[in-house]
Write an enzyme that holds these catalytic residues in place. Structure first.
Site, PDB file in Angstrom:
ATOM      1  N   ARG A 157       0.828  -1.217   0.000  1.00 59.45           N
ATOM      2  CA  ARG A 157       0.000   0.000   0.000  1.00 59.45           C
ATOM      3  C   ARG A 157       0.862   1.267   0.000  1.00 59.45           C
ATOM      4  NH1 ARG A 157      -1.740  -3.360   4.020  1.00 59.45           N
ATOM      5  NH2 ARG A 157      -3.914  -4.021   4.048  1.00 59.45           N
ATOM      6  N   ILE A 158       1.882   1.295   0.875  1.00 58.98           N
ATOM      7  CA  ILE A 158       2.676   2.534   0.979  1.00 58.98           C
ATOM      8  C   ILE A 158       3.577   2.687  -0.250  1.00 58.98           C
ATOM      9  CG2 ILE A 158       4.249   3.897   2.414  1.00 58.98           C
ATOM     10  CD1 ILE A 158       3.333   2.246   4.839  1.00 58.98           C
ATOM     11  N   ARG A 178       9.100  -9.629  -4.172  1.00 60.36           N
ATOM     12  CA  ARG A 178       9.248 -11.062  -4.475  1.00 60.36           C
ATOM     13  C   ARG A 178       8.378 -11.466  -5.663  1.00 60.36           C
ATOM     14  NH1 ARG A 178       8.708 -13.984   1.173  1.00 60.36           N
ATOM     15  NH2 ARG A 178       7.409 -12.155   1.454  1.00 60.36           N
ATOM     16  N   ILE A 233      12.655   4.078   4.832  1.00 58.61           N
ATOM     17  CA  ILE A 233      11.527   4.541   5.657  1.00 58.61           C
ATOM     18  C   ILE A 233      10.823   3.325   6.260  1.00 58.61           C
ATOM     19  CG2 ILE A 233       9.936   4.607   3.682  1.00 58.61           C
ATOM     20  CD1 ILE A 233       9.989   7.583   5.939  1.00 58.61           C
ATOM     21  N   ARG A 235      12.277  -0.378   7.872  1.00 56.68           N
ATOM     22  CA  ARG A 235      12.858  -0.877   9.121  1.00 56.68           C
ATOM     23  C   ARG A 235      14.371  -0.888   8.953  1.00 56.68           C
ATOM     24  NH1 ARG A 235       8.820   0.094  11.191  1.00 56.68           N
ATOM     25  NH2 ARG A 235       7.354  -1.234  12.304  1.00 56.68           N
ATOM     26  N   ASP A 259      15.109   7.068   8.085  1.00 56.91           N
ATOM     27  CA  ASP A 259      14.134   7.332   9.152  1.00 56.91           C
ATOM     28  C   ASP A 259      14.180   6.221  10.198  1.00 56.91           C
ATOM     29  OD1 ASP A 259      11.941   8.801  10.315  1.00 56.91           O
ATOM     30  OD2 ASP A 259      10.569   7.271   9.569  1.00 56.91           O
ATOM     31  N   GLU A 264      17.063   1.218  17.299  1.00 52.68           N
ATOM     32  CA  GLU A 264      16.431   2.490  17.700  1.00 52.68           C
ATOM     33  C   GLU A 264      16.190   2.519  19.206  1.00 52.68           C
ATOM     34  OE1 GLU A 264      12.948   2.942  15.275  1.00 52.68           O
ATOM     35  OE2 GLU A 264      14.109   2.652  13.464  1.00 52.68           O
ATOM     36  N   HIS A 282      12.659   8.245  13.189  1.00 52.13           N
ATOM     37  CA  HIS A 282      11.473   7.384  12.967  1.00 52.13           C
ATOM     38  C   HIS A 282      10.165   8.179  13.100  1.00 52.13           C
ATOM     39  CE1 HIS A 282       9.925   2.976  13.155  1.00 52.13           C
ATOM     40  NE2 HIS A 282       9.022   3.776  12.597  1.00 52.13           N
ATOM     41  N   VAL A 283       9.971   9.082  12.148  1.00 53.96           N
ATOM     42  CA  VAL A 283       8.791   9.955  12.197  1.00 53.96           C
ATOM     43  C   VAL A 283       7.850   9.738  11.013  1.00 53.96           C
ATOM     44  CG1 VAL A 283       9.870  11.762  13.598  1.00 53.96           C
ATOM     45  CG2 VAL A 283      10.101  11.860  11.103  1.00 53.96           C
ATOM     46  N   GLY A 284       8.012   8.622  10.305  1.00 56.08           N
ATOM     47  CA  GLY A 284       7.208   8.369   9.097  1.00 56.08           C
ATOM     48  C   GLY A 284       5.722   8.647   9.281  1.00 56.08           C
TER      49      GLY A 284
HETATM   50  C1  8YV Z   1       5.296   3.665  14.019  1.00 53.48           C
HETATM   51  C2  8YV Z   1       5.749   2.215  11.994  1.00 53.48           C
HETATM   52  O1  8YV Z   1       6.250   4.653  14.276  1.00 53.48           O
HETATM   53  O2  8YV Z   1       3.573   1.587  11.440  1.00 53.48           O
HETATM   54  C3  8YV Z   1       4.735   1.257  11.518  1.00 53.48           C
HETATM   55  O3  8YV Z   1       5.109   0.133  11.178  1.00 53.48           O
HETATM   56  O4  8YV Z   1       6.904   2.006  11.888  1.00 53.48           O
HETATM   57  C4  8YV Z   1       5.355   3.519  12.554  1.00 53.48           C
HETATM   58  O5  8YV Z   1       4.236   4.024  11.961  1.00 53.48           O
HETATM   59  C5  8YV Z   1       5.669   2.562  14.906  1.00 53.48           C
HETATM   60  O6  8YV Z   1       4.887   1.459  14.682  1.00 53.48           O
HETATM   61  C6  8YV Z   1       5.524   3.025  16.344  1.00 53.48           C
HETATM   62  O7  8YV Z   1       5.419   1.971  17.209  1.00 53.48           O
END
Ligand code: 8YV
Length: 325
Positions: A157-158, A178, A233, A235, A259, A264, A282-284
């Site tokens: 989706r993203i 994949r 953006i 992991r 990000d 972390e 980590h502000v996505g």
């Molecule tokens: C959140 C994320 O920062 O949705 C995710 O997978 O990485 C982020 O939107 C994270 O889950 C916060 O716990």
């Protein structure tokens, strides 16, 4: 007793308004705030029916098997790599995540991070604040987004929301996953190295976890090449951080916009010391609007479950209704 609330284990902390709603439905036990976590766990283990988890607090087999009455794990975040969903599925426990409500926000942040990295916007801002503009203009940036081809790793989706935005910018988009995603117009590369060779930007937006660990390794970075830019953006685990530091140091790639990180909130000093890259904490999805929507979905999944309606957004490893039912 008849009207007793079901018991919930809160791993990590949630926004206050989410915790308040959880308190309305459940007796909430806060693992993070307990002075003696193990003792608390031992005391409540026989009664816990649900877990709400946030911030990557691990919900692994070791924890879940201590909870014989556990029925559901509601994860704050679309990524649920900190939850052992496979184990949960094999033991009749449902796992839910928070898809869709953060898609556009994370795609927006990705574009922001991409432009900031390519055009060195944070560096330009630092330059102005340091009073250096009074001496001479900020140097022209070596990189531009113009004429770049963007390779997206992951077309969920993203990934699609990012690709749509890039297309509107007039940029060429291709992707690696994949399996090809049906119904998208962009070229699919089954081979990541081949794609890295053909593009100047890699954007990482695949789930974390063992299947994607160090997917972006030294070979991929070398194939991306000296004009290449990596945007992550997704992991930290998806990128071999040591290989990335080495590739940036030796100029095997031009730059990176990150990000997410392996450990972390600890960010390697080697990355912090590099002024030409862009680092976000980590502000996505981190706006009040979107985090509220994610938190609400955590609550709504649990509420639907205790009301006997089933989960709203179960993850693929724990389909609902269960297969064969
Ligand atoms: C959140 C994320 O920062 O949705 C995710 O997978 O990485 C982020 O939107 C994270 O889950 C916060 O716990």
């Amino acid at each position: 007793m008849k009207n007793e609330k079901p018991e919930l284990l809160l791993a990590g902390s949630m926004m206050q308004y989410v915790e308040d709603q959880l308190e309305d439905i459940f007796t909430v036990h806060r693992l993070a705030k307990a002075a003696k976590g193990e003792a608390l766990l031992a005391e409540i283990a026989p009664r816990v029916r649900a877990i709400a988890t946030a911030g990557g607090a691990p919900v692994d087999a070791a924890l879940m098997q201590k909870l014989p009455k556990l029925e559901i794990v509601s994860n704050f975040g679309v990524g649920y790599d900190s939850v052992d969903a496979k184990w949960a599925g094999a033991h009749g426990i449902v796992v839910t995540n928070t898809p869709d409500v953060l898609t556009e926000e994370v795609a927006d942040t990705t574009i922001g991070l991409l432009i900031a990295t390519v055009r060195q916007l944070p560096q330009a801002e630092r330059y102005l604040r340091a009073g250096k503009w009074l001496e001479k203009p900020f140097p022209l940036t070596a990189a531009t987004l113009r004429d770049r081809t963007i390779g997206i790793i992951g077309m969920g989706r993203i990934g699609k929301a990012i690709a749509k935005r890039l297309e509107a910018f007039g940029l060429a988009v291709v992707y690696h996953s994949r399996r090809p995603t049906s119904g998208v117009p962009w070229r699919h590369y089954p081979d990541l190295i081949a794609m890295a060779r053909d593009v100047d930007v890699l954007i990482v937006i695949v789930p974390g976890g063992p299947a994607t660990k160090n997917l972006v390794n030294r070979d991929v970075l070398e194939a991306l090449g000296p004009n290449g830019i990596l945007i992550n953006i997704a992991r930290g685990s998806v990128v071999d951080e040591t290989a990335l530091i080495e590739a940036l140091r030796s100029k095997k790639i031009l730059s990176a916009g990150l990000d997410v990180y392996v450990e972390e909130p600890r960010v390697p000093k080697e990355l912090i010391d590099m002024d030409h890259i862009v680092l976000l904490p980590h502000v996505g999805s981190a706006s009040i609007h979107t985090r509220r929507a994610m938190g609400q979905l955590v609550v709504d999944n649990l509420k639907a479950w205790v009301e006997g309606k089933g989960p709203l957004t179960p993850v693929p490893e724990t389909p609902w209704p269960p297969k064969g039912r």
